[in-house]
Motif scaffolding. Structure first.
Motif, short mmCIF file in Angstrom:
data_model
loop_
_atom_site.label_atom_id
_atom_site.label_comp_id
_atom_site.label_asym_id
_atom_site.label_seq_id
_atom_site.Cartn_x
_atom_site.Cartn_y
_atom_site.Cartn_z
N SER A 1 4.39 -5.71 4.11
CA SER A 1 3.19 -4.90 3.89
C SER A 1 3.50 -3.64 3.09
O SER A 1 2.69 -3.20 2.26
CB SER A 1 2.56 -4.51 5.24
N TYR A 2 4.66 -3.06 3.30
CA TYR A 2 5.07 -1.87 2.56
C TYR A 2 5.22 -2.20 1.08
O TYR A 2 4.73 -1.49 0.20
CB TYR A 2 6.38 -1.34 3.13
N LEU A 3 5.88 -3.32 0.80
CA LEU A 3 6.06 -3.74 -0.59
C LEU A 3 4.73 -4.10 -1.24
O LEU A 3 4.52 -3.87 -2.43
CB LEU A 3 7.03 -4.92 -0.65
N TYR A 4 3.83 -4.67 -0.45
CA TYR A 4 2.50 -5.00 -0.97
C TYR A 4 1.79 -3.73 -1.41
O TYR A 4 1.17 -3.69 -2.49
CB TYR A 4 1.68 -5.72 0.11
N ASP A 5 1.87 -2.68 -0.60
CA ASP A 5 1.23 -1.41 -0.95
C ASP A 5 1.84 -0.83 -2.24
O ASP A 5 1.12 -0.33 -3.10
CB ASP A 5 1.37 -0.41 0.19
N LEU A 6 3.17 -0.90 -2.34
CA LEU A 6 3.82 -0.42 -3.56
C LEU A 6 3.35 -1.21 -4.77
O LEU A 6 3.07 -0.65 -5.84
CB LEU A 6 5.34 -0.53 -3.43
N GLN B 1 0.51 -2.86 -5.19
CA GLN B 1 -0.87 -2.54 -5.52
C GLN B 1 -0.97 -1.20 -6.24
O GLN B 1 -1.78 -1.02 -7.14
CB GLN B 1 -1.73 -2.52 -4.25
N PHE B 2 -0.12 -0.26 -5.85
CA PHE B 2 -0.13 1.05 -6.50
C PHE B 2 0.29 0.93 -7.96
O PHE B 2 -0.31 1.54 -8.85
CB PHE B 2 0.80 2.01 -5.78
N VAL B 3 1.33 0.14 -8.21
CA VAL B 3 1.80 -0.05 -9.59
C VAL B 3 0.68 -0.67 -10.43
O VAL B 3 0.43 -0.25 -11.57
CB VAL B 3 3.06 -0.94 -9.62
N GLN B 4 0.00 -1.66 -9.87
CA GLN B 4 -1.08 -2.31 -10.61
C GLN B 4 -2.24 -1.35 -10.88
O GLN B 4 -2.73 -1.25 -12.00
CB GLN B 4 -1.60 -3.53 -9.84
#
Length: 616
Positions: A246-251, A253-256
């Motif tokens: 989930s942490y990596l998913y948030d990262l 999404q932020f990059v996108q």
């Protein structure tokens, strides 16, 4: 909450819900699926569906953020008092407590106050660790760093800050250790703190059960960002299961989402922001007594430059971590494109206000002049906060022309963040008892709350394009009446496919859409003719044309309204315009109210058409 905000402050804000006598009901999978089809986000569904006590839930979550704000104020007071004296501690605390930006963001369940608190604790704890390394200081540094990393993605800046602090500490040296041995010892201590922080992130995200899946998830496969270095690093972390999924998913999404950012400043629009966005925001969103205190602190530091700390000089060594935080965070801010709100400056506020406490040590010509100066700083801060109550988010100082003109300088969360619905509800109730009750109300809102919860629904109110638009697509007429519009929507920052000022490309599309709507109205006089039109050109085609016309018409109307002052202000972020038939004719059929050049949106030429969702 957006998915690109991390988890700790969300968990913190939600803790009181566990103590509710009637626990909140979570949306079912079926409700989520249906809401997704309608464009309704999970937060809105959770807060306003299933009979949940919305107001109590919001109050409880906001109270938890207020608690963090109180803790941050205590930290500011204690550090400022220790560095500059008792009166300085009181000044720093006063500037903090009466800052409209702090007040506004301490009363909403978001990440900003938590981020400011953990940034401040992290840099202070890291500097203490580098000065006095040991097991206890390693843990005390790792805890706030871990909480920061689990609160806001900007918290990753703590890594370069730690390296700069390490370099500064090595420059000082040690009387008992060589520089090489000192460096090894301090690096080992920082690695220990990093290990503690890593464990904190895992704990916040659920422990080993939150490990990343070895299979490549759909969220990694965005073609537009396939070559991004950041995406590649995230992918490697996922494969190695170093951080929670989930942490990596948030990262990710932020990059996108961070590639293109709609921004507004001083009547101009951009997709990559301006280097001077945050300096301007700092100048206009801070009370003048606060700005004066910062200037006086610089002057006092200059007066005390020849004194040692033991002789009453400035404790620059103790201020080092705060100065590094200021420099690094501001440096990244002015080079980044996250120009969507002054709230993103909050992480540097503690450092700034602690330094501003030094203003009490400014030497002036006479004791009376000094007393008057301090009265202006203390009393002026309190007066500014009192005058803007109860709308602190909309505060702008006189440099911006005050809160009534703030929307011409900054928009989005700097002055209008969807907080006006209760005031709109009261305005509608008063209006229902007035002679104007028969006049229609048209409404456009910058936010994602459930409008019906606040009594704002059709047929009582005609809904114009919204920030989160869940309206059914259908043709409707604009009529004389009251037009209630959020200032961010008025500035057309998030107006669907038609961001920004009115331009020739919009005018050409609008004229085509007018012809299409005339054809549709003629066909609607006969069901047979309408069916034939739909069969010939497709129902989906006409739904898209109706939607396009709705947004184009709204953009042209807003361009007209931006040229005039509102007739009423429900709040500083919610304007009311009383429009006659002549007004509407001028706005929608007359000459274009404005016609900006084709390149009016800065940096739009950097992106291919398919990466943008509005006409150039």
């Amino acid at each position: 909450y957006s998915v690109i905000n991390l988890r700790f402050s969300q968990i913190w804000a939600a803790l009181p819900l566990l103590a509710f006598e009637r626990p909140p009901v979570f949306p079912s999978n079926e409700q989520q699926a249906e809401a997704t089809n309608q464009g309704i986000n999970y937060g809105r569904l959770f807060l306003f569906a299933n009979g949940n006590d919305t107001e109590s839930m919001l109050f409880a979550a906001r109270a938890m953020i207020i608690a963090l704000g109180v803790g941050l104020g205590l930290v500011i007071f204690l550090v400022s008092r220790r560095l500059h004296g008792d009166l300085a501690g009181l000044l720093s605390l006063t500037l903090f407590c009466f800052s409209p930006l702090v007040i506004a963001n301490s009363a909403v369940a978001t990440t900003e106050i938590a981020t400011a608190l953990f940034f401040t604790l992290s840099v202070l704890a890291l500097w203490h660790l580098l000065r006095r390394p040991g097991a206890v200081s390693i843990v005390l540094a790792g805890l706030p760093v871990g909480l920061l990393a689990a609160t806001k993605i900007s918290g990753l800046l703590i890594a370069p800050i730690a390296l700069i602090l390490l370099a500064l500490r090595l420059r000082e040296g040690s009387p008992s250790l060589s520089r090489l041995r000192l460096g090894g010892r301090l690096l080992f201590a920082l690695l220990g703190a990093a290990l503690v922080a890593w464990l904190v992130v895992w704990c916040v995200y659920g422990g080993p059960a939150a490990a990343s899946s070895p299979e490549r998830g759909p969220w990694q496969a965005h073609e537009h960002y396939a070559d991004s270095t950041a995406i590649a690093v995230i992918e490697q972390l996922r494969v190695a299961r170093i951080l929670p999924h989930s942490y990596l998913y948030d990262l990710h999404q932020f990059v996108q989402s961070g590639s293109i950012r709609r921004a507004y400043l001083l009547g101009e629009y951009s997709l990559n922001g301006w280097w001077y966005f945050f300096p301007v925001a700092w100048l206009v969103k801070n009370p003048l007594p606060c700005l004066l205190a910062c200037v006086a602190a610089v002057a006092a530091a200059w007066q005390l430059r020849r004194r040692s700390p033991e002789d009453g000089g400035v404790c620059w060594n103790e201020l080092t971590p705060l100065v590094v935080l200021l420099v690094v965070y501001l440096g990244v801010s002015v080079t980044g494109n996250l120009n969507i709100g002054a709230r993103h400056l909050l992480p540097i506020y503690p450092a700034m206000l602690i330094f501003a406490g030094l203003a009490v040590r400014l030497t002036l010509a006479s004791p009376r002049l000094r007393a008057a100066f301090l009265a202006v700083l203390f009393g002026g801060s309190a007066l500014e906060a009192a005058l803007i109550h109860p709308q602190p988010i909309a505060y702008f100082n006189l440099l911006a022309g005050g809160p009534a003109n703030g929307h011409r300088v900054l928009s989005d969360s700097s002055g209008d963040w969807g907080e006006s619905l209760p005031a709109v509800q009261r305005w509608l109730e008063r209006r229902a008892q007035s002679p104007a009750a028969a006049e229609p109300v048209f409404f456009s809102y910058f936010g994602c709350a459930d409008l019906a919860h606040y009594g704002i629904a059709e047929p009582k109110v005609v809904l114009l394009p919204q920030f989160y638009d869940t309206r059914a697509i259908r043709p409707y007429l604009l009529a004389p009446g009251a037009y209630v519009i959020s200032t961010t929507m008025l500035n057309c920052i998030y107006n669907g496919h038609f961001m920004g000022p009115w331009r020739a490309s919009y005018e050409a599309l609008y004229q085509t859409s007018l012809s299409d709507m005339a054809r549709l109205r003629a066909a609607m006089r006969s069901q047979q003719t309408l069916d034939a039109l739909m069969a010939a050109e497709g129902t989906d085609t006409w739904l898209n044309r109706v939607s396009q016309f709705d947004y184009l018409r709204f953009s042209r109307l807003c361009a007209y309204l931006r040229q005039r002052e509102p007739d009423e202000r429900i709040t500083y972020g919610m304007h009311v315009y009383h429009l006659t038939l002549e007004d509407l004719d001028a706005a929608l059929n007359g000459p274009p109210p404005e016609l900006r050049p084709a390149n009016a949106i800065k940096h739009a030429d950097r992106y291919p058409d398919e990466a943008l969702d509005f006409v150039r």
